[in-house]
Design an enzyme around this catalytic site. Structure first.
Site, PDB file in Angstrom:
ATOM      1  N   PHE A 123      40.643  53.289  34.484  1.00 46.33           N
ATOM      2  CA  PHE A 123      39.740  52.151  34.360  1.00 46.33           C
ATOM      3  C   PHE A 123      40.133  51.139  35.419  1.00 46.33           C
ATOM      4  O   PHE A 123      41.240  50.588  35.396  1.00 46.33           O
ATOM      5  CB  PHE A 123      39.836  51.514  32.972  1.00 46.33           C
ATOM      6  CG  PHE A 123      38.829  50.407  32.772  1.00 46.33           C
ATOM      7  CD1 PHE A 123      37.530  50.708  32.402  1.00 46.33           C
ATOM      8  CD2 PHE A 123      39.173  49.088  33.006  1.00 46.33           C
ATOM      9  CE1 PHE A 123      36.590  49.695  32.245  1.00 46.33           C
ATOM     10  CE2 PHE A 123      38.248  48.073  32.858  1.00 46.33           C
ATOM     11  CZ  PHE A 123      36.947  48.380  32.473  1.00 46.33           C
ATOM     12  N   ASP A 140      47.001  50.075  40.829  1.00 44.35           N
ATOM     13  CA  ASP A 140      46.254  49.147  39.989  1.00 44.35           C
ATOM     14  C   ASP A 140      47.199  48.644  38.898  1.00 44.35           C
ATOM     15  O   ASP A 140      47.421  49.310  37.898  1.00 44.35           O
ATOM     16  CB  ASP A 140      45.042  49.856  39.390  1.00 44.35           C
ATOM     17  CG  ASP A 140      44.218  48.947  38.476  1.00 44.35           C
ATOM     18  OD1 ASP A 140      44.715  47.869  38.109  1.00 44.35           O
ATOM     19  OD2 ASP A 140      43.100  49.340  38.115  1.00 44.35           O
ATOM     20  N   LYS A 195      44.745  40.140  34.660  1.00 40.40           N
ATOM     21  CA  LYS A 195      45.066  39.954  33.251  1.00 40.40           C
ATOM     22  C   LYS A 195      46.177  38.936  33.019  1.00 40.40           C
ATOM     23  O   LYS A 195      45.932  37.749  32.957  1.00 40.40           O
ATOM     24  CB  LYS A 195      45.363  41.291  32.595  1.00 40.40           C
ATOM     25  CG  LYS A 195      44.143  42.219  32.558  1.00 40.40           C
ATOM     26  CD  LYS A 195      44.270  43.321  31.566  1.00 40.40           C
ATOM     27  CE  LYS A 195      43.095  44.284  31.595  1.00 40.40           C
ATOM     28  NZ  LYS A 195      41.797  43.668  31.260  1.00 40.40           N
TER      29      LYS A 195
END
Length: 394
Positions: free
Chosen positions: A134, A219, A248
């Site tokens: 993702f 990532d 995040k």
């Protein structure tokens, strides 16, 4: 306003692309949140890991308050003190010579920048990613996403890309060639089910990339800022990626992200090849600086490693006791998961947990993901865990 009123209002005006839980949160402190009806919950989701230092940490609140009263936004053509401080901090904590950064608004925007950067550095257009990955929901991120349910609705808008199984070096070797710009990978897959690769995977993947002149993009949007017990998950194997994306937890609850690269990659870009209106604004950078200070001063990276090991041990013991309900326990640091055997039981668990005063989510169909703040009190963590395990056993 009660939850039923909120649901009616949203049904009339909200774009129906998110399935809500029947809870409206209004307040949070540490790892506890409260809803409109006064009920309190232990938060084991932390906003998908965003509130990594807990809700409304005093140092973060004060940094935002002070900066909001001084300067919130200006164009990126001017220097600002918070952004200069942030890029210096990132250069200090990032691995190896990953010393250049560009500040963005979200993780998916950081991925977009990383993809553009890899293309400029190599002159190639082919990207390789992994099944279950993702990387975000914008079109560039969907180009390399490994989750078909997110990619399929927009397939006509996307270029062809190559996706290989996660943690499969043979498949990676077959996919990488002289046309490959980069291999993009999560050091630990989050949304894909908290999948932890075997030791050596990232290190050997970097070697495979560099053998054909491709870049390795890590990532770290979900795994960065101490989540797995190192500041960045790639550090578990001593890997220095060519490009890295953060998000995040970087702002502790405030929207801010970044993509970083090595000096050699940075030399391939020119003025005007990337930009942003809000990225790097003083308010977001002040939040990120405060978050990084708290992570360092409270030694939260080491705490994530130690507390995560204890959490994992408890989960493994439960899996051994209830093999009829649990297939496995896996994870690193404070990104942990229980893999249930029954998809229906897993799907029902978040709403049942809400009734017990715990917020937890299920991903990849059967994976109960534990994603708490790095400074969650032990009593909250293990009380929340016990409530979830009781539901699994029930």
């Amino acid at each position: 306003m009660k939850i039923d009123e909120l649901r009616r209002s949203e049904a009339a005006h909200f774009l129906p692309v998110v399935k809500r839980h029947p809870v409206a949160l209004v307040e949070g402190r540490g790892s506890r949140v409260r809803d409109v009806e006064g009920r309190e919950y232990i938060d084991l989701m932390a906003g998908w890991g965003v509130t990594c230092i807990g809700h409304c940490h005093p140092a973060l609140v004060e940094a935002i308050r002070e900066q909001a009263g001084r300067l919130m936004q200006t164009t990126n053509v001017f220097y600002t003190l918070p952004q200069c401080e942030l890029i210096d901090r990132l250069a200090d904590v990032a691995p190896g010579d990953v010393t250049r950064s560009f500040i963005t608004n979200s993780g998916t925007e950081a991925i977009e920048g990383a993809i553009k950067l890899a293309h400029r550095a190599t002159g190639r257009a082919k990207f390789v990613s992994t099944h279950g990955a993702f990387h975000g929901r914008t079109l560039g991120a969907l180009h390399v996403i490994g989750t078909e349910k997110h990619r399929a609705p927009y397939a006509p808008l996307l270029h062809e890309s190559v996706r290989v199984p996660f943690d499969d070096l043979d498949a990676a070797a077959r996919a990488l060639d002289a046309q490959t710009s980069a291999f993009i990978v999560e050091p630990v897959q989050g949304e894909g089910g908290v999948n932890v690769p075997r030791e050596g995977y990232l290190r050997e993947l970097a070697d495979l990339c560099h053998a054909v002149g491709a870049l390795l993009i890590c990532d770290e949007v979900q795994t960065g800022i101490g989540r797995t017990g190192r500041m960045f998950a790639c550090e578990h194997e001593g890997v220095v990626p060519d490009v890295m994306a953060l998000g995040k937890g970087l702002g502790g609850g405030f929207p801010v992200a970044a993509f970083l690269c090595t000096e050699s990659v940075a030399r391939t870009v020119s003025l005007g090849e990337h930009g942003t209106t809000f990225g790097g604004n003083p308010l977001a950078c002040a939040a990120a600086n405060a978050t990084l200070r708290v992570v360092e001063e409270e030694k939260l990276v080491a705490r994530a490693a130690e507390l995560g090991a204890r959490l994992h041990a408890r989960m493994r013991a439960f899996a051994a006791e209830r093999p009829d309900r649990v297939a496995s326990a896996r994870g690193k640091g404070l990104l942990q998961a229980l893999v249930l055997r029954d998809a229906d039981r897993a799907a029902a668990l978040p709403l049942r947990a809400i009734e017990r005063g715990v917020l937890v989510n299920v991903t990849a169909g059967t994976v109960v993901r534990f994603f708490p703040a790095l400074n969650i009190p032990e009593d909250d963590l293990f009380s929340g865990l016990d409530a979830v395990l009781a539901l699994v056993a029930d």
